[in-house]
Design a protein around this motif. Sequence first.
Motif, PDB file in Angstrom:
ATOM      1  N   HIS A 124      69.124  61.312  18.085  1.00 20.64           N
ATOM      2  CA  HIS A 124      70.067  60.070  17.626  1.00 20.64           C
ATOM      3  C   HIS A 124      71.438  60.514  17.166  1.00 20.64           C
ATOM      4  O   HIS A 124      72.266  59.591  17.022  1.00 20.64           O
ATOM      5  CB  HIS A 124      69.287  59.287  16.540  1.00 20.64           C
ATOM      6  CG  HIS A 124      68.242  58.352  17.236  1.00 20.64           C
ATOM      7  ND1 HIS A 124      67.734  57.216  16.426  1.00 20.64           N
ATOM      8  CD2 HIS A 124      67.552  58.442  18.302  1.00 20.64           C
ATOM      9  CE1 HIS A 124      66.777  56.811  17.551  1.00 20.64           C
ATOM     10  NE2 HIS A 124      66.721  57.545  18.512  1.00 20.64           N
ATOM     11  N   GLN A 144      75.050  59.452  28.145  1.00 16.94           N
ATOM     12  CA  GLN A 144      74.536  58.632  27.115  1.00 16.94           C
ATOM     13  C   GLN A 144      73.499  58.075  27.864  1.00 16.94           C
ATOM     14  O   GLN A 144      72.421  57.734  27.109  1.00 16.94           O
ATOM     15  CB  GLN A 144      75.539  57.469  27.096  1.00 16.94           C
ATOM     16  CG  GLN A 144      75.489  56.898  25.708  1.00 16.94           C
ATOM     17  CD  GLN A 144      76.331  55.951  25.556  1.00 16.94           C
ATOM     18  OE1 GLN A 144      77.068  55.270  26.242  1.00 16.94           O
ATOM     19  NE2 GLN A 144      76.669  55.615  23.967  1.00 16.94           N
ATOM     20  N   GLN A 164      69.564  57.891  26.384  1.00 21.91           N
ATOM     21  CA  GLN A 164      68.663  56.445  26.058  1.00 21.91           C
ATOM     22  C   GLN A 164      67.324  56.501  26.936  1.00 21.91           C
ATOM     23  O   GLN A 164      66.300  56.379  26.461  1.00 21.91           O
ATOM     24  CB  GLN A 164      69.641  55.360  26.637  1.00 21.91           C
ATOM     25  CG  GLN A 164      70.646  54.772  25.608  1.00 21.91           C
ATOM     26  CD  GLN A 164      71.214  53.509  26.098  1.00 21.91           C
ATOM     27  OE1 GLN A 164      71.615  53.551  27.208  1.00 21.91           O
ATOM     28  NE2 GLN A 164      71.369  52.574  25.252  1.00 21.91           N
ATOM     29  N   SER A 199      73.595  56.614  15.579  1.00 17.75           N
ATOM     30  CA  SER A 199      74.598  56.927  16.495  1.00 17.75           C
ATOM     31  C   SER A 199      75.881  57.187  15.700  1.00 17.75           C
ATOM     32  O   SER A 199      76.403  56.618  14.888  1.00 17.75           O
ATOM     33  CB  SER A 199      74.822  55.720  17.457  1.00 17.75           C
ATOM     34  OG  SER A 199      75.643  54.622  16.741  1.00 17.75           O
ATOM     35  N   SER A 252      73.512  46.856  11.963  1.00 18.08           N
ATOM     36  CA  SER A 252      74.228  47.492  12.893  1.00 18.08           C
ATOM     37  C   SER A 252      75.560  46.742  12.920  1.00 18.08           C
ATOM     38  O   SER A 252      75.699  45.546  12.670  1.00 18.08           O
ATOM     39  CB  SER A 252      73.689  47.354  14.306  1.00 18.08           C
ATOM     40  OG  SER A 252      73.270  45.941  14.867  1.00 18.08           O
ATOM     41  N   ASP A 281      80.057  48.490  20.576  1.00 18.77           N
ATOM     42  CA  ASP A 281      79.509  49.801  21.043  1.00 18.77           C
ATOM     43  C   ASP A 281      80.791  50.949  21.076  1.00 18.77           C
ATOM     44  O   ASP A 281      81.928  50.287  21.412  1.00 18.77           O
ATOM     45  CB  ASP A 281      78.878  49.563  22.504  1.00 18.77           C
ATOM     46  CG  ASP A 281      77.837  48.787  22.272  1.00 18.77           C
ATOM     47  OD1 ASP A 281      77.533  47.838  23.125  1.00 18.77           O
ATOM     48  OD2 ASP A 281      77.005  49.221  21.412  1.00 18.77           O
ATOM     49  N   PHE A 319      73.588  50.533  30.770  1.00 15.25           N
ATOM     50  CA  PHE A 319      73.479  50.763  29.072  1.00 15.25           C
ATOM     51  C   PHE A 319      73.150  49.724  28.387  1.00 15.25           C
ATOM     52  O   PHE A 319      72.606  49.822  27.417  1.00 15.25           O
ATOM     53  CB  PHE A 319      74.949  51.167  28.941  1.00 15.25           C
ATOM     54  CG  PHE A 319      75.210  51.545  27.382  1.00 15.25           C
ATOM     55  CD1 PHE A 319      75.867  50.534  26.617  1.00 15.25           C
ATOM     56  CD2 PHE A 319      74.667  52.438  26.793  1.00 15.25           C
ATOM     57  CE1 PHE A 319      76.303  50.988  25.194  1.00 15.25           C
ATOM     58  CE2 PHE A 319      74.808  52.831  25.377  1.00 15.25           C
ATOM     59  CZ  PHE A 319      75.573  51.959  24.563  1.00 15.25           C
ATOM     60  N   GLU A 320      73.594  48.504  28.587  1.00  7.99           N
ATOM     61  CA  GLU A 320      73.322  47.413  28.127  1.00  7.99           C
ATOM     62  C   GLU A 320      71.847  47.076  28.058  1.00  7.99           C
ATOM     63  O   GLU A 320      71.246  46.600  27.181  1.00  7.99           O
ATOM     64  CB  GLU A 320      74.143  46.111  28.587  1.00  7.99           C
ATOM     65  CG  GLU A 320      75.658  46.282  28.195  1.00  7.99           C
ATOM     66  CD  GLU A 320      75.834  46.190  26.706  1.00  7.99           C
ATOM     67  OE1 GLU A 320      75.217  45.536  25.824  1.00  7.99           O
ATOM     68  OE2 GLU A 320      76.791  46.684  26.075  1.00  7.99           O
ATOM     69  N   LYS A 335      69.749  49.323  26.089  1.00  2.00           N
ATOM     70  CA  LYS A 335      69.962  48.890  24.847  1.00  2.00           C
ATOM     71  C   LYS A 335      68.683  47.943  24.277  1.00  2.00           C
ATOM     72  O   LYS A 335      68.108  47.822  23.261  1.00  2.00           O
ATOM     73  CB  LYS A 335      71.395  48.607  24.385  1.00  2.00           C
ATOM     74  CG  LYS A 335      71.988  49.454  23.572  1.00  2.00           C
ATOM     75  CD  LYS A 335      73.269  49.014  22.875  1.00  2.00           C
ATOM     76  CE  LYS A 335      73.650  47.737  23.016  1.00  2.00           C
ATOM     77  NZ  LYS A 335      74.806  47.350  22.034  1.00  2.00           N
ATOM     78  N   SER A 379      65.551  48.127  21.954  1.00  2.61           N
ATOM     79  CA  SER A 379      65.220  46.878  20.987  1.00  2.61           C
ATOM     80  C   SER A 379      63.879  46.536  20.935  1.00  2.61           C
ATOM     81  O   SER A 379      63.303  46.316  20.070  1.00  2.61           O
ATOM     82  CB  SER A 379      66.371  46.082  21.213  1.00  2.61           C
ATOM     83  OG  SER A 379      66.053  45.013  20.524  1.00  2.61           O
TER      84      SER A 379
END
Lengths: 175, 224
Positions: free
Chosen positions: A88, A110, A114, B19, B119, B123, B148-149, B152, B156
């Motif tokens: 992280h 990236q 993930q 991050s 947060s 980004d 990427f979204e 994420k 979550s």
Amino acid sequence: MVVGKYKTQLFDKNINDYLPSSPGIGMHVLIRDPENNVILSKTYQAEGRFTFTSHSPGEHTICLYSNTTKWFMGGKLRVHLDIQVGEHANDYEQIKSKDKLSELQLRVRQLLDQVQQITKEQNYQRFREMRFRDTSESTNRRVFYWALAQLAILAVTGFWQMRHLKSFFEAKKLV
Amino acid sequence: MMHLHLSWTLLVYLVIFSSRDSSCFASEFTFELPDNEKQCFYEVREKDEECLLEYQVVSGGKYDVDIQVRDPGNRVIHQDTKKQYDTFTWKTSASGAFTFCFSNEFSSFSHKVIFFGISCGDDPMLGGEDDDRPGAMTQMEANTLAIFESLKAVISYQTHFRLNEFTGRRVANGLHNRVLWWSVGEIIVLLSVGVGQVLLVRSFFSDRKNVGSSGPGGKVRIGV
């Protein structure tokens, strides 16, 4: 691998602010693994860094105790805590300049990170589900055997009571 | 999952990075809140940042906690009572230390484990200053951004799933142990009551020798 960094600042009533650094204050760090075994127990100074690697999945407990007696004068202590878990702590700017990646390559890197994190989490959940299933089945077995045992105990006790009392009353010539 | 227990009155400033980037900040924290106590966490943020706070009670009592969020001027910008899960977004009006206080003062015997995550910021815009192609992204870049979204969102969801699993596991383990202790206890009670009853009845007839005969005026009680 988990890296923890902390910095403590003591509140000074004279200047009504926190001292930039507080010498003489030590913090005892105690880390437990999911089976409650202690994997790290060390005292550091006012500013310290501790690392540990988790060998089993689950909840690890991180405890910070201050070992100073200056506490008892009613002071306040400001603790800055920084905990980085595994990958992280990726600094993408650094990775970009070190490996000389284009923006797209960096983005893909990236995404890889993930996806790796998602995979790790899913493995963890699979392990958890297995343990949960074992626990539930064990509870089910316990309840079942307890029901049988209870029936047996009740029957035996009742039978013994009646037999004992009958022989007792026969001895007393009441029956 | 990290689980931190605080002793004394420590003001814990969170610099927990998940991050590392100057433009965005995210941190998660799971801590134990003893009964009848209030614990506060502090985070130093800049002005005009979009921040999101999310918290969930994962263990303890009726799974509820009071929360209070204060800005650097010590004004209350959000307050809520007895919620199990909630999110709160705000835009920082000033730079400084924001206070997040969780209170369990209404409960006298159940200590709670609370997870919360903060947060702030957007980004990271990868590339940044040395991007010499401002404007529209290529198809590839747009696709990777979409991936990427989505990822994420997956992460979550995984976090929430992990929290719910933790809650369920705690309940199942508690049940497992309680069944054992209840069984052992009940065996002891059953046996002692069974033997005790017989001894008690025997004692009715053992002390007085003449109770055994059914004479006139004598009252014989057999059984319980």
